[in-house]
Write a protein that holds these residues in place. Sequence first.
Motif, mmCIF file in Angstrom:
data_model
loop_
_atom_site.group_PDB
_atom_site.id
_atom_site.type_symbol
_atom_site.label_atom_id
_atom_site.label_comp_id
_atom_site.label_asym_id
_atom_site.label_seq_id
_atom_site.Cartn_x
_atom_site.Cartn_y
_atom_site.Cartn_z
ATOM 1 N N GLY A 331 0.917 -1.181 -0.039
ATOM 2 C CA GLY A 331 0.024 0.024 0.056
ATOM 3 C C GLY A 331 0.794 1.306 0.004
ATOM 4 N N LYS A 332 1.989 1.131 -0.764
ATOM 5 C CA LYS A 332 2.754 2.394 -0.614
ATOM 6 C C LYS A 332 2.601 3.276 -1.880
ATOM 7 C CE LYS A 332 5.301 0.963 2.843
ATOM 8 N NZ LYS A 332 5.089 1.770 4.234
ATOM 9 N N LYS A 333 1.412 2.915 -2.590
ATOM 10 C CA LYS A 333 1.229 3.644 -4.133
ATOM 11 C C LYS A 333 -0.239 4.196 -3.976
ATOM 12 C CE LYS A 333 5.351 3.303 -5.693
ATOM 13 N NZ LYS A 333 6.267 4.634 -5.792
ATOM 14 N N VAL A 334 -1.135 3.238 -3.424
ATOM 15 C CA VAL A 334 -2.298 3.459 -3.521
ATOM 16 C C VAL A 334 -2.902 3.486 -2.210
ATOM 17 C CG1 VAL A 334 -4.649 2.957 -4.474
ATOM 18 C CG2 VAL A 334 -2.456 2.431 -5.807
ATOM 19 N N MET A 335 -3.880 4.319 -1.569
ATOM 20 C CA MET A 335 -4.447 4.406 -0.249
ATOM 21 C C MET A 335 -6.059 4.908 -0.373
ATOM 22 S SD MET A 335 -2.918 7.955 1.561
ATOM 23 C CE MET A 335 -4.383 7.858 2.483
ATOM 24 N N SER A 336 -6.668 4.883 0.656
ATOM 25 C CA SER A 336 -7.968 5.091 0.670
ATOM 26 C C SER A 336 -8.191 6.223 1.891
ATOM 27 C CB SER A 336 -9.249 4.084 0.757
ATOM 28 O OG SER A 336 -8.784 3.260 1.851
ATOM 29 N N ILE A 337 -9.198 7.098 1.636
ATOM 30 C CA ILE A 337 -9.410 8.058 2.460
ATOM 31 C C ILE A 337 -11.251 7.782 2.480
ATOM 32 C CG2 ILE A 337 -9.792 10.396 3.386
ATOM 33 C CD1 ILE A 337 -7.255 11.020 1.749
ATOM 34 N N LEU A 338 -11.720 7.823 3.922
ATOM 35 C CA LEU A 338 -13.030 7.584 4.168
ATOM 36 C C LEU A 338 -13.463 8.871 4.985
ATOM 37 C CD1 LEU A 338 -13.736 3.755 4.631
ATOM 38 C CD2 LEU A 338 -14.355 5.273 2.679
ATOM 39 N N LEU A 339 -14.728 9.322 4.610
ATOM 40 C CA LEU A 339 -15.323 10.626 5.219
ATOM 41 C C LEU A 339 -16.787 10.240 5.764
ATOM 42 C CD1 LEU A 339 -13.312 12.080 2.987
ATOM 43 C CD2 LEU A 339 -14.267 14.029 3.868
ATOM 44 N N HIS A 340 -16.686 10.507 7.319
ATOM 45 C CA HIS A 340 -18.042 10.098 7.811
ATOM 46 C C HIS A 340 -18.601 10.990 8.440
ATOM 47 C CE1 HIS A 340 -16.177 5.849 7.726
ATOM 48 N NE2 HIS A 340 -15.039 6.639 7.983
ATOM 49 N N GLY A 341 -20.077 10.903 8.892
ATOM 50 C CA GLY A 341 -20.709 11.641 9.629
ATOM 51 C C GLY A 341 -20.350 11.065 11.015
ATOM 52 N N ASP A 342 -20.627 11.952 12.132
ATOM 53 C CA ASP A 342 -20.605 11.347 13.332
ATOM 54 C C ASP A 342 -21.929 10.357 13.768
ATOM 55 O OD1 ASP A 342 -22.097 13.816 13.263
ATOM 56 O OD2 ASP A 342 -22.356 13.798 15.376
ATOM 57 N N ALA A 343 -23.175 10.631 13.300
ATOM 58 C CA ALA A 343 -23.977 9.916 13.587
ATOM 59 C C ALA A 343 -24.088 8.571 12.780
ATOM 60 C CB ALA A 343 -25.396 10.543 13.290
ATOM 61 N N ALA A 344 -23.785 8.542 11.524
ATOM 62 C CA ALA A 344 -23.373 7.637 10.829
ATOM 63 C C ALA A 344 -22.437 6.574 11.175
ATOM 64 C CB ALA A 344 -23.494 7.759 9.508
ATOM 65 N N PHE A 345 -21.449 7.282 11.574
ATOM 66 C CA PHE A 345 -20.091 6.369 12.025
ATOM 67 C C PHE A 345 -20.402 5.440 13.063
ATOM 68 C CE2 PHE A 345 -15.289 6.216 13.127
ATOM 69 C CZ PHE A 345 -14.919 5.637 12.203
ATOM 70 N N ALA A 346 -21.312 5.998 14.035
ATOM 71 C CA ALA A 346 -21.537 5.310 15.125
ATOM 72 C C ALA A 346 -22.678 4.433 14.927
ATOM 73 C CB ALA A 346 -21.865 6.145 16.331
ATOM 74 N N GLY A 347 -23.688 4.976 14.126
ATOM 75 C CA GLY A 347 -24.717 3.906 13.990
ATOM 76 C C GLY A 347 -25.021 2.873 12.847
ATOM 77 N N GLN A 348 -24.139 2.964 11.711
ATOM 78 C CA GLN A 348 -24.167 2.111 10.666
ATOM 79 C C GLN A 348 -23.285 0.984 10.650
ATOM 80 O OE1 GLN A 348 -26.256 2.627 7.549
ATOM 81 N NE2 GLN A 348 -27.167 3.791 9.407
ATOM 82 N N GLY A 349 -23.766 -0.342 10.823
ATOM 83 C CA GLY A 349 -23.223 -1.619 11.287
ATOM 84 C C GLY A 349 -22.051 -1.840 10.019
ATOM 85 N N VAL A 350 -22.486 -1.406 8.642
ATOM 86 C CA VAL A 350 -21.440 -1.614 7.691
ATOM 87 C C VAL A 350 -20.036 -1.000 8.109
ATOM 88 C CG1 VAL A 350 -21.849 0.470 6.258
ATOM 89 C CG2 VAL A 350 -21.029 -1.560 5.342
ATOM 90 N N VAL A 351 -20.094 -0.006 8.839
ATOM 91 C CA VAL A 351 -18.579 0.567 9.699
ATOM 92 C C VAL A 351 -18.068 -0.565 10.189
ATOM 93 C CG1 VAL A 351 -17.660 2.331 10.988
ATOM 94 C CG2 VAL A 351 -19.721 2.938 9.530
ATOM 95 N N TYR A 352 -18.509 -1.097 11.235
ATOM 96 C CA TYR A 352 -17.904 -2.311 11.876
ATOM 97 C C TYR A 352 -17.444 -3.218 10.641
ATOM 98 C CZ TYR A 352 -17.348 -5.673 15.307
ATOM 99 O OH TYR A 352 -16.766 -6.619 16.321
ATOM 100 N N GLU A 353 -18.430 -3.628 9.866
ATOM 101 C CA GLU A 353 -17.887 -4.774 9.049
ATOM 102 C C GLU A 353 -16.830 -4.550 7.965
ATOM 103 O OE1 GLU A 353 -21.041 -6.663 6.367
ATOM 104 O OE2 GLU A 353 -22.479 -6.180 8.090
ATOM 105 N N THR A 354 -16.731 -3.096 7.678
ATOM 106 C CA THR A 354 -15.631 -2.687 6.635
ATOM 107 C C THR A 354 -14.340 -2.528 7.518
ATOM 108 O OG1 THR A 354 -17.042 -1.306 5.755
ATOM 109 C CG2 THR A 354 -14.561 -0.710 5.468
#
Length: 954
Positions: A331-354
Amino acid sequence: MSHLKLFAATLKRHGFKLLENQDIARRAFLHGQRYVSSGTSEPFLSGSNSNYVEEMYYAWLENPKSVHKIRGHHVAQLDPLGILDADLDSFIPSDLITTIDKLGFYGLHESDLDKVFQLPTTTFIGGNENSLSLREIIKRLEHTYCQHIGLEFMFINDVEQCQWIRQKFETPGVMKFTNEDKRTLLARLVRSMRFEDFLARKWSSEKRFGLEGCEVMIPALKTIIDKSSEMGIEYVIMGMPHRGRLNVLANVIRKELEQIFCQFDPKLEAADEGSGDVKYHLGMYHERINRKTNKKITLSLMANPSHLEAVDPVVQGKTKAEQFYRGDTAGKKVMSILLHGDAAFAGQGVVYETFHLSDLPSYTTNGTIHVVVNNQIGFTTDPRMARSSPYPTDVARVVNAPIFHVNADDPEAVMYVCSVAAEWRNTFNKDVVVDLVCYRRRGHNEMDEPMFTQPLMYKQIHKQVPVLKKYADKLIADGTVTLQEFEEEIAKYDRICEEAYTRSKDNKILHIKHWLDSPWPGFFTADGEPKSMSCPPTGISEELLTHIGNVASSVPVKDFKIHSGLSRILKARSEMTKNRLVDWALAEYMAFGSVLKEGIHVRLSGQDVERGTFSHRHHVLHDQEVDKRICVPMNHLWEQQAPYTVCNSSLSEYGVLGFELGFAMASPNALVCWEAQFGDFHNTAQCIIDQFISSGQAKWVRHNGIVLLLPHGMEGMGPEHSSARPERFLQMSNDDSDAYPEFTEQFEVSQLYECNWIVVNCSTPANYFHVLRRQILLPFRKPLIVLTPKSLLRHPEAKSSFDEMVSGTTFQRVIPENGPAAQAPHEVKRVILCTGKVYYDLVKERKNQDLEKQVAITRLEQISPFPFDLLKEELDKYPTADLVWCQEEHKNSGYYDYVRPRFRTIVNRTRPIWYVGREPAAAPATGNKNMHLVSLRRFLDTAFNLEAFEGKTF
């Protein structure tokens, strides 16, 4: 006094941690007598115990629970509004010093604050100094940890990583910025804020989900990208919700402003590429030079639906694919950035799965930077009603990701935290979270009234001085910029916006392809069209079939001990190959192996796919005597072949299917398959299916060739192990039931090109082989939904000859009757149309009743898009026969509602199409074996009762 109030929190967070066990404390005290600096015996944290912190540190290494938790971040000044706690945990422990009289609890007096202590090796607050007074120690710790930055990292069980973070934040003067850095930051804040102001002035009544209250996010992202580029990153893939998306497109990705502004024009006509999407869901791909590093950087912002966080695993899958194709294993050439809202980051289960994919070998992207826009509210819901954890970011602790909370009204603190976050990711290849504690200046959208539900918060927000003015005033006061320079910077960007606005009026047509987030250079024409509208035959030479069959039957590694049961399976494969036959598993092997030879990467992912849920696949062999020694024969077919990836996934459908969808976005030259453990379980990934797979091309002009393998079949295994719910896929298919198509030479390919996805239920291994190969040979990409069998995997009749797979053969959308009934069609009384496994039940029953001349059975292999041409040809053979649709599924599921109007269109509504199958039911299948067999017997009797529909009205 504020120093005293924070004393326990600051010291505990850094090593002045108080042991709950009195015996351990006493031993540490006695050990400390050797380090007396004042010449007298002093209690607790005195000159007689100057290395107490170090003792506590080593005690923590032995048993982290023996030392108090580090809690300084709880008292950091993180809320720009100054009205909410940094977290939801308002309890103050009894041992936290809040008044002078509590100093005695630790054997301390005010006079101790001026005593000098030797600093332990575990802290960096001294800089070049080896000792400090206790008052100065507290002051420096408070300055580092209890101001506008709050750090959570002591749960990380890696000493090196913890020390790295300490050094980055404790070292005196580490957060100093040059005047050039400050001016750059100011200019970026100007662009961020004036962009929102411009939209608000021009389109005051339009929803845009602006960034006001967290304008610092734009320079924050640019800092992350700058630092990452400096450390060698060439490609950044981003995912985010709608809030601030237009600003990110304009000022981070650098989408042309006129193309953004024209989206607000209600008269803008849509091109014919698809249905489109709202402007704050669209994505973008852009290559440019990073001005900070003068290096080329590629940025991709993924299109995203309103389903918050749904894009997270999609971004990760695309990132993994880009790393894979570049050979970027670290991962020295390609990376990801994920932006979140506070309510969704805490509330959405797919965050945990990811998060739980982040360190799995076939899914890791070697670290993601998560940026949380913490508005401290979710639509109208307060944090105390939106989560049970203290912070919205607590989910990240499960993977030992450090969490950096920062007050978003302190731009320099934000920039430093983001720089450290980027350095962390590119140093340790682990996730990190930046929590931008901010506010939302307007309602959920610009038309919403937040005072209804948060009156006190919004009274304070209305008084809040914007961060740009605060920072500009600071820089003007210290002479970094002049007022004139600041005003000129504003005027410059306002002029850029106005000029772009003027140009935007010339745009009369919206082309969604200009917003494509995952282009495939060279695959389509310059106009984005397929280079041809034909598909070559999908068969291969018998030599290839035999070679692949032989490898599939062998262990191509020396001294490798396999299980005796597996030996029998491989022997059976060898016998089939010699006899020129394939079962389901071998047909799949041949499809995969043949495209690998053509340089096409194959990736098969899902729960238990390596062996196969039904123990039929065995693509990964395990040495029975050497632990963790494996062999993947598919990667031993040829010296020059594409790699084959087969990987058991975590027990997730939503996250993993999203990941594989993202992987398939990166390149058209890959066969990416996701298999459900049972087809029934795909419904926990329904969001990915509905929002991305079914409609992705229509909304975002995004082709995708992902394959879903969904085990399906009514076999009395219960309501959760029987049905892949094919009716759901058919209901979302976009082919018209009433429009009678014009049959042309390229009808099959044209029909596939116009559809949103392909749904098949193959009844033979050969057809399964062909449909997988067709998926790659088509000149475009469509999602493929395959209802795969369970009992047919070992059914003695469910085998195919090499003759059905050799060069010149193709996928059969319809398999017509080829027995006695076809020889004398005028004598046929009934034509039974069906799909999938039920065909074998019907053939067996027809033979038992000796009706092979009177009843023809035609198999519909490709259900959608509907093969009008072949079925018309087939039905025209039997003009006087009853037409019956037979399915093993219940009437309110399965295929009948989809096929009925289409069959009626074929016969111009002159003949009925009768239903035979199970009655409607709430559950998709029964769990009672007897009930299953009784219902099967009932509909088979009806299917072959040639008088069953006499006198009935359709």
